[in-house]
Motif scaffolding. Sequence first.
Motif, PDB file in Angstrom:
ATOM      1  N   ASN A  93       0.863  -1.168   0.000  1.00  0.00           N
ATOM      2  CA  ASN A  93       0.000   0.000   0.000  1.00  0.00           C
ATOM      3  C   ASN A  93       0.900   1.218   0.000  1.00  0.00           C
ATOM      4  OD1 ASN A  93      -1.893   1.996   0.358  1.00  0.00           O
ATOM      5  ND2 ASN A  93      -3.018   0.903   1.961  1.00  0.00           N
ATOM      6  N   ASP A  94       0.739   2.063  -1.031  1.00  0.00           N
ATOM      7  CA  ASP A  94       1.555   3.279  -1.075  1.00  0.00           C
ATOM      8  C   ASP A  94       0.926   4.405  -0.254  1.00  0.00           C
ATOM      9  OD1 ASP A  94      -0.468   4.377  -2.691  1.00  0.00           O
ATOM     10  OD2 ASP A  94       0.736   4.335  -4.528  1.00  0.00           O
ATOM     11  N   PHE A  95      -0.276   4.160   0.287  1.00  0.00           N
ATOM     12  CA  PHE A  95      -1.019   5.105   1.100  1.00  0.00           C
ATOM     13  C   PHE A  95      -1.274   6.424   0.374  1.00  0.00           C
ATOM     14  CE2 PHE A  95       1.014   2.245   4.185  1.00  0.00           C
ATOM     15  CZ  PHE A  95      -0.129   1.717   4.763  1.00  0.00           C
ATOM     16  N   ARG A  96      -1.224   6.350  -0.950  1.00  0.00           N
ATOM     17  CA  ARG A  96      -1.591   7.495  -1.790  1.00  0.00           C
ATOM     18  C   ARG A  96      -2.774   7.094  -2.665  1.00  0.00           C
ATOM     19  NH1 ARG A  96       3.964   7.365  -2.076  1.00  0.00           N
ATOM     20  NH2 ARG A  96       3.954   6.607  -4.200  1.00  0.00           N
ATOM     21  N   LEU A  97      -2.517   6.248  -3.667  1.00  0.00           N
ATOM     22  CA  LEU A  97      -3.569   5.833  -4.599  1.00  0.00           C
ATOM     23  C   LEU A  97      -3.713   4.324  -4.708  1.00  0.00           C
ATOM     24  CD1 LEU A  97      -2.941   8.252  -7.617  1.00  0.00           C
ATOM     25  CD2 LEU A  97      -4.779   8.398  -5.932  1.00  0.00           C
ATOM     26  N   ASN A  98      -2.616   3.600  -4.644  1.00  0.00           N
ATOM     27  CA  ASN A  98      -2.593   2.183  -4.994  1.00  0.00           C
ATOM     28  C   ASN A  98      -2.381   1.251  -3.812  1.00  0.00           C
ATOM     29  OD1 ASN A  98      -2.533   2.270  -8.066  1.00  0.00           O
ATOM     30  ND2 ASN A  98      -0.902   3.697  -7.508  1.00  0.00           N
ATOM     31  N   MET A  99      -3.118   0.146  -3.859  1.00  0.00           N
ATOM     32  CA  MET A  99      -2.971  -0.902  -2.868  1.00  0.00           C
ATOM     33  C   MET A  99      -3.046  -2.240  -3.609  1.00  0.00           C
ATOM     34  SD  MET A  99      -5.443  -1.750   0.382  1.00  0.00           S
ATOM     35  CE  MET A  99      -6.910  -1.628  -0.625  1.00  0.00           C
ATOM     36  N   TRP A 100      -2.151  -3.166  -3.280  1.00  0.00           N
ATOM     37  CA  TRP A 100      -2.187  -4.524  -3.839  1.00  0.00           C
ATOM     38  C   TRP A 100      -2.637  -5.484  -2.757  1.00  0.00           C
ATOM     39  CZ3 TRP A 100      -1.458  -6.086  -8.803  1.00  0.00           C
ATOM     40  CH2 TRP A 100      -0.938  -5.140  -9.696  1.00  0.00           C
ATOM     41  N   ARG A 101      -3.666  -6.241  -3.066  1.00  0.00           N
ATOM     42  CA  ARG A 101      -4.193  -7.259  -2.166  1.00  0.00           C
ATOM     43  C   ARG A 101      -3.905  -8.615  -2.795  1.00  0.00           C
ATOM     44  NH1 ARG A 101      -7.885  -7.841   1.714  1.00  0.00           N
ATOM     45  NH2 ARG A 101      -8.504  -5.654   1.803  1.00  0.00           N
ATOM     46  N   ARG A 102      -3.380  -9.536  -2.005  1.00  0.00           N
ATOM     47  CA  ARG A 102      -3.113 -10.892  -2.493  1.00  0.00           C
ATOM     48  C   ARG A 102      -4.157 -11.862  -1.956  1.00  0.00           C
ATOM     49  NH1 ARG A 102       3.357 -11.690  -3.178  1.00  0.00           N
ATOM     50  NH2 ARG A 102       3.526 -10.169  -4.868  1.00  0.00           N
ATOM     51  N   TYR A 103      -4.246 -12.992  -2.664  1.00  0.00           N
ATOM     52  CA  TYR A 103      -5.229 -14.025  -2.336  1.00  0.00           C
ATOM     53  C   TYR A 103      -4.590 -15.398  -2.470  1.00  0.00           C
ATOM     54  CZ  TYR A 103      -8.176 -10.150  -3.901  1.00  0.00           C
ATOM     55  OH  TYR A 103      -8.743  -8.912  -4.095  1.00  0.00           O
ATOM     56  N   LYS A 132      -8.157   9.454  -6.307  1.00  0.00           N
ATOM     57  CA  LYS A 132      -8.123  10.399  -5.198  1.00  0.00           C
ATOM     58  C   LYS A 132      -7.167   9.872  -4.139  1.00  0.00           C
ATOM     59  CE  LYS A 132     -11.189  12.259  -1.622  1.00  0.00           C
ATOM     60  NZ  LYS A 132     -12.570  12.225  -1.092  1.00  0.00           N
ATOM     61  N   ARG A 133      -6.392  10.743  -3.547  1.00  0.00           N
ATOM     62  CA  ARG A 133      -5.481  10.337  -2.478  1.00  0.00           C
ATOM     63  C   ARG A 133      -6.266   9.677  -1.344  1.00  0.00           C
ATOM     64  NH1 ARG A 133      -0.246  11.640  -1.559  1.00  0.00           N
ATOM     65  NH2 ARG A 133       0.489  11.280   0.550  1.00  0.00           N
ATOM     66  N   MET A 134      -5.703   8.600  -0.813  1.00  0.00           N
ATOM     67  CA  MET A 134      -6.358   7.875   0.271  1.00  0.00           C
ATOM     68  C   MET A 134      -6.517   8.767   1.499  1.00  0.00           C
ATOM     69  SD  MET A 134      -4.508   4.174   0.292  1.00  0.00           S
ATOM     70  CE  MET A 134      -4.399   3.191  -1.194  1.00  0.00           C
ATOM     71  N   PRO A 135      -7.692   8.717   2.123  1.00  0.00           N
ATOM     72  CA  PRO A 135      -7.862   9.464   3.371  1.00  0.00           C
ATOM     73  C   PRO A 135      -7.086   8.773   4.497  1.00  0.00           C
ATOM     74  CG  PRO A 135      -9.827   8.171   2.908  1.00  0.00           C
ATOM     75  CD  PRO A 135      -8.907   8.016   1.716  1.00  0.00           C
ATOM     76  N   PRO A 136      -6.833   9.472   5.588  1.00  0.00           N
ATOM     77  CA  PRO A 136      -6.080   8.877   6.707  1.00  0.00           C
ATOM     78  C   PRO A 136      -6.686   7.572   7.228  1.00  0.00           C
ATOM     79  CG  PRO A 136      -6.367  11.242   7.050  1.00  0.00           C
ATOM     80  CD  PRO A 136      -7.172  10.874   5.832  1.00  0.00           C
ATOM     81  N   GLU A 137      -8.003   7.429   7.133  1.00  0.00           N
ATOM     82  CA  GLU A 137      -8.656   6.215   7.610  1.00  0.00           C
ATOM     83  C   GLU A 137      -8.191   4.965   6.867  1.00  0.00           C
ATOM     84  OE1 GLU A 137     -11.260   9.679   8.638  1.00  0.00           O
ATOM     85  OE2 GLU A 137     -10.101   9.075   6.886  1.00  0.00           O
ATOM     86  N   PHE A 138      -7.643   5.135   5.669  1.00  0.00           N
ATOM     87  CA  PHE A 138      -7.181   3.993   4.873  1.00  0.00           C
ATOM     88  C   PHE A 138      -5.829   3.467   5.367  1.00  0.00           C
ATOM     89  CE2 PHE A 138      -9.731   4.033   0.680  1.00  0.00           C
ATOM     90  CZ  PHE A 138     -10.908   4.317   1.369  1.00  0.00           C
ATOM     91  N   GLN A 139      -5.261   4.103   6.403  1.00  0.00           N
ATOM     92  CA  GLN A 139      -4.032   3.593   7.011  1.00  0.00           C
ATOM     93  C   GLN A 139      -4.255   2.202   7.608  1.00  0.00           C
ATOM     94  OE1 GLN A 139      -0.879   5.162   7.147  1.00  0.00           O
ATOM     95  NE2 GLN A 139      -1.793   6.565   5.673  1.00  0.00           N
ATOM     96  N   ILE A 140      -5.521   1.839   7.841  1.00  0.00           N
ATOM     97  CA  ILE A 140      -5.863   0.518   8.384  1.00  0.00           C
ATOM     98  C   ILE A 140      -5.468  -0.596   7.411  1.00  0.00           C
ATOM     99  CG2 ILE A 140      -8.249   0.380   7.544  1.00  0.00           C
ATOM    100  CD1 ILE A 140      -7.238  -0.526  11.090  1.00  0.00           C
TER     101      ILE A 140
END
Length: 152
Positions: A93-103, A132-140
């Motif tokens: 998670n770059d905590f800006r725009l992109n997040m990679w989730r694995r399965y 849109k830039r991730m809000p602080p709540e996405f730090q989870i």
Amino acid sequence: MNPQDLPWDVQAPFIETVTVGPEHLDAFGHTNNVMYLGWLEKVAWAHSCALGLDFAAFQRLGSGCVARRHEIDYLAATFVGDQLALATWVHENDFRLNMWRRYQIIRVADRKIVLRGQTQWVCVDMKSGRPKRMPPEFQIYKPWPRAEAVGA
């Protein structure tokens, strides 16, 4: 069997289970590849909700995550009656725009890994659909620790 005891690529991933039914099969008599994609989305959404970010939270924040790219490796076929453990975790998670989730999907009966995959999720504005830039709540959505003995 405790699903946490299966050979996961990371320690203690988020897990749900499904049982393959006749409605999940294709003309070859095994689980249709489209079903797996649906199950990956289901476990990803359940994990997000478990972290406290359900759709109502996305609406309240004005930000949500949408899939940009899926990569799936089908490693073995599954059939009616197979119980499958579906696992997911945030890999990057770059905590800006992109997040990679694995399965990872494992057939419980023989502990066989039947699928590995990943999705790139992008944070978007809920009204415009634009990145849109991730809000602080996405730090989870923190990256999961990798299991030392298992390579992914």
